[in-house]
Design a protein around this motif. Structure first.
Motif, mmCIF file in Angstrom:
data_model
loop_
_atom_site.group_PDB
_atom_site.id
_atom_site.type_symbol
_atom_site.label_atom_id
_atom_site.label_comp_id
_atom_site.label_asym_id
_atom_site.label_seq_id
_atom_site.Cartn_x
_atom_site.Cartn_y
_atom_site.Cartn_z
ATOM 1 N N VAL A 1 0.853 -1.194 0.000
ATOM 2 C CA VAL A 1 0.000 0.000 0.000
ATOM 3 C C VAL A 1 0.885 1.240 0.000
ATOM 4 O O VAL A 1 1.830 1.339 0.793
ATOM 5 C CB VAL A 1 -0.935 0.019 1.227
ATOM 6 N N LEU A 2 0.571 2.173 -0.892
ATOM 7 C CA LEU A 2 1.254 3.464 -0.915
ATOM 8 C C LEU A 2 0.215 4.549 -0.717
ATOM 9 O O LEU A 2 -0.686 4.728 -1.542
ATOM 10 C CB LEU A 2 1.993 3.667 -2.241
ATOM 11 N N LEU A 3 0.323 5.254 0.409
ATOM 12 C CA LEU A 3 -0.633 6.294 0.802
ATOM 13 C C LEU A 3 -0.018 7.671 0.611
ATOM 14 O O LEU A 3 1.137 7.907 0.995
ATOM 15 C CB LEU A 3 -1.019 6.094 2.274
ATOM 16 N N VAL A 4 -0.787 8.575 0.037
ATOM 17 C CA VAL A 4 -0.414 9.988 -0.043
ATOM 18 C C VAL A 4 -1.225 10.757 0.987
ATOM 19 O O VAL A 4 -2.448 10.603 1.070
ATOM 20 C CB VAL A 4 -0.686 10.543 -1.457
ATOM 21 N N THR A 5 -0.561 11.571 1.797
ATOM 22 C CA THR A 5 -1.254 12.390 2.779
ATOM 23 C C THR A 5 -0.423 13.629 3.113
ATOM 24 O O THR A 5 0.789 13.657 2.875
ATOM 25 C CB THR A 5 -1.552 11.587 4.069
ATOM 26 N N HIS A 6 -1.103 14.652 3.651
ATOM 27 C CA HIS A 6 -0.398 15.813 4.199
ATOM 28 C C HIS A 6 -0.542 15.860 5.711
ATOM 29 O O HIS A 6 -0.152 16.836 6.348
ATOM 30 C CB HIS A 6 -0.945 17.106 3.577
ATOM 31 N N ASP A 7 -1.093 14.776 6.293
ATOM 32 C CA ASP A 7 -1.393 14.721 7.729
ATOM 33 C C ASP A 7 -0.357 13.836 8.433
ATOM 34 O O ASP A 7 -0.382 12.611 8.289
ATOM 35 C CB ASP A 7 -2.797 14.143 7.915
ATOM 36 N N PRO A 8 0.548 14.416 9.222
ATOM 37 C CA PRO A 8 1.572 13.610 9.900
ATOM 38 C C PRO A 8 0.995 12.543 10.819
ATOM 39 O O PRO A 8 1.531 11.440 10.895
ATOM 40 C CB PRO A 8 2.377 14.653 10.691
ATOM 41 N N PHE A 9 -0.100 12.861 11.530
ATOM 42 C CA PHE A 9 -0.657 11.870 12.449
ATOM 43 C C PHE A 9 -1.211 10.668 11.687
ATOM 44 O O PHE A 9 -1.056 9.521 12.114
ATOM 45 C CB PHE A 9 -1.749 12.485 13.319
ATOM 46 N N GLU A 10 -1.868 10.922 10.560
ATOM 47 C CA GLU A 10 -2.363 9.817 9.730
ATOM 48 C C GLU A 10 -1.195 8.968 9.233
ATOM 49 O O GLU A 10 -1.272 7.735 9.227
ATOM 50 C CB GLU A 10 -3.149 10.368 8.548
ATOM 51 N N ALA A 11 -0.129 9.614 8.834
ATOM 52 C CA ALA A 11 1.049 8.878 8.372
ATOM 53 C C ALA A 11 1.616 7.991 9.476
ATOM 54 O O ALA A 11 1.938 6.820 9.251
ATOM 55 C CB ALA A 11 2.114 9.860 7.872
ATOM 56 N N ILE A 12 1.722 8.539 10.672
ATOM 57 C CA ILE A 12 2.264 7.766 11.799
ATOM 58 C C ILE A 12 1.341 6.605 12.139
ATOM 59 O O ILE A 12 1.785 5.489 12.394
ATOM 60 C CB ILE A 12 2.458 8.677 13.028
ATOM 61 N N ARG A 13 0.053 6.876 12.137
ATOM 62 C CA ARG A 13 -0.931 5.872 12.576
ATOM 63 C C ARG A 13 -0.985 4.666 11.636
ATOM 64 O O ARG A 13 -1.173 3.532 12.076
ATOM 65 C CB ARG A 13 -2.308 6.536 12.658
ATOM 66 N N LEU A 14 -0.822 4.895 10.346
ATOM 67 C CA LEU A 14 -1.068 3.834 9.371
ATOM 68 C C LEU A 14 0.197 3.193 8.804
ATOM 69 O O LEU A 14 0.123 2.086 8.261
ATOM 70 C CB LEU A 14 -1.895 4.391 8.204
ATOM 71 N N SER A 15 1.332 3.840 8.925
ATOM 72 C CA SER A 15 2.479 3.457 8.100
ATOM 73 C C SER A 15 3.453 2.511 8.778
ATOM 74 O O SER A 15 3.674 2.575 9.992
ATOM 75 C CB SER A 15 3.258 4.717 7.684
ATOM 76 N N ASP A 16 4.047 1.659 7.950
ATOM 77 C CA ASP A 16 5.262 0.956 8.348
ATOM 78 C C ASP A 16 6.473 1.855 8.138
ATOM 79 O O ASP A 16 7.453 1.772 8.878
ATOM 80 C CB ASP A 16 5.434 -0.330 7.528
ATOM 81 N N GLN A 17 6.400 2.713 7.107
ATOM 82 C CA GLN A 17 7.488 3.642 6.845
ATOM 83 C C GLN A 17 6.932 4.885 6.157
ATOM 84 O O GLN A 17 5.973 4.816 5.394
ATOM 85 C CB GLN A 17 8.571 2.982 5.987
ATOM 86 N N ILE A 18 7.546 6.028 6.475
ATOM 87 C CA ILE A 18 7.110 7.323 5.967
ATOM 88 C C ILE A 18 8.255 7.947 5.176
ATOM 89 O O ILE A 18 9.417 7.906 5.579
ATOM 90 C CB ILE A 18 6.738 8.264 7.134
ATOM 91 N N PHE A 19 7.889 8.553 4.047
ATOM 92 C CA PHE A 19 8.860 9.288 3.241
ATOM 93 C C PHE A 19 8.348 10.722 3.082
ATOM 94 O O PHE A 19 7.191 10.936 2.705
ATOM 95 C CB PHE A 19 9.022 8.656 1.861
ATOM 96 N N ILE A 20 9.199 11.687 3.369
ATOM 97 C CA ILE A 20 8.817 13.091 3.232
ATOM 98 C C ILE A 20 9.268 13.611 1.867
ATOM 99 O O ILE A 20 10.423 13.438 1.467
ATOM 100 C CB ILE A 20 9.446 13.950 4.341
ATOM 101 N N LEU A 21 8.320 14.228 1.161
ATOM 102 C CA LEU A 21 8.623 14.851 -0.124
ATOM 103 C C LEU A 21 8.822 16.343 0.073
ATOM 104 O O LEU A 21 8.033 16.995 0.768
ATOM 105 C CB LEU A 21 7.486 14.620 -1.121
ATOM 106 N N LYS A 22 9.863 16.873 -0.558
ATOM 107 C CA LYS A 22 10.164 18.304 -0.459
ATOM 108 C C LYS A 22 10.602 18.835 -1.817
ATOM 109 O O LYS A 22 11.088 18.098 -2.673
ATOM 110 C CB LYS A 22 11.320 18.526 0.529
#
Length: 236
Positions: free
Chosen positions: A178-199
């Motif tokens: 699963v690859l999720l796109v979000t702008h919500d850090p809490f959602e990313a933390i809650r659902l993810s095995d790993q998070i990547f920040i795009l800049k």
């Protein structure tokens, strides 16, 4: 093991270079999240992985593991109001004229899985936002894909509905990539095995960030503050 590998990818819209010599791998069997501010290019990267931006690619390539099958779930449920819930779930079979008793039964089972079978006879306009997204999730399940791309599917929902649908989606997509796109850090933390920040643009992608367990509240709050600070700072 990776599911998708981006190699030296460059992508240009008009005079704007969005990706330049981008290299990245998406791990198989995990929930990965692309986190970034609005407009940074998260959804474009998702669309590129889905093969929807090929005309804009100016260099590099995307490599998929054998037999990768992709399904997409967006912020908009994209239900067709003139179709029944069953036909919205089995949309491909309906549009291609291949609908059978077997596809109808399977679509019904998908509606049972997302707890929408009691609303089977309702027209789409009578459904709440959360119910509509449950039907959209059933349509994703119907496709039996092994790579699921989620483009902010929970962002338009109220807090309680969002929490419930996040849990249901995570449960039903267990063991898939699963690859999720979000702008919500809490959602990313809650659902993810790993998070990547795009800049930035051209886009840069951070090293993976591994969220702590939900029971470690102090660490969760600390990571949430860190992610917010990094998003605000423009630095990875």
């Amino acid at each position: 093991m990776w599911c998708v590998e981006i190699r030296d990818l460059s992508l240009v819209f008009g005079s704007q270079t969005l990706f330049e010599h981008l290299n990245w791998q998406l791990s198989s069997g995990k929930w990965s999240t692309l986190l970034g501010t609005s407009g940074v290019g998260k959804s474009t990267l998702l669309r590129t992985i889905a093969g929807l931006e090929n005309e804009a690619i100016t260099g590099g390539k995307i490599i998929y593991q054998a037999e990768t099958k992709i399904a997409w779930m967006a912020q908009q449920d994209n239900l067709l109001p003139w179709l029944s819930l069953l036909d919205n779930v089995q949309l491909k079979a309906h549009l291609s004229g291949t609908k059978t008793s077997e596809t109808c039964d399977k679509a019904y089972q998908m509606l049972v899985a997302v707890k929408m079978d009691k609303h089977l006879n309702k027209p789409c306009y009578q459904l709440s936002g959360g119910q509509r997204q449950r039907v959209a999730l059933a349509r994703v399940l119907m496709q039996e894909a092994n790579l699921i791309l989620l483009d902010e599917p929970f962002s338009a929902l109220d807090a309680v509905t969002r929490h419930q649908l996040q849990d249901l989606t995570q449960e039903l997509l267990d063991n898939k990539t699963v690859l999720l796109v979000t702008h919500d850090p809490f959602e990313a933390i809650r659902l993810s095995d790993q998070i990547f920040i795009l800049k930035d643009q051209p886009i840069s992608i951070s090293a993976p960030i591994f969220p702590p367990k939900a029971t470690q509240q102090a660490e969760v709050l600390g990571l949430q503050q860190r992610l917010l600070a990094e998003l605000a700072s423009g630095e990875i």
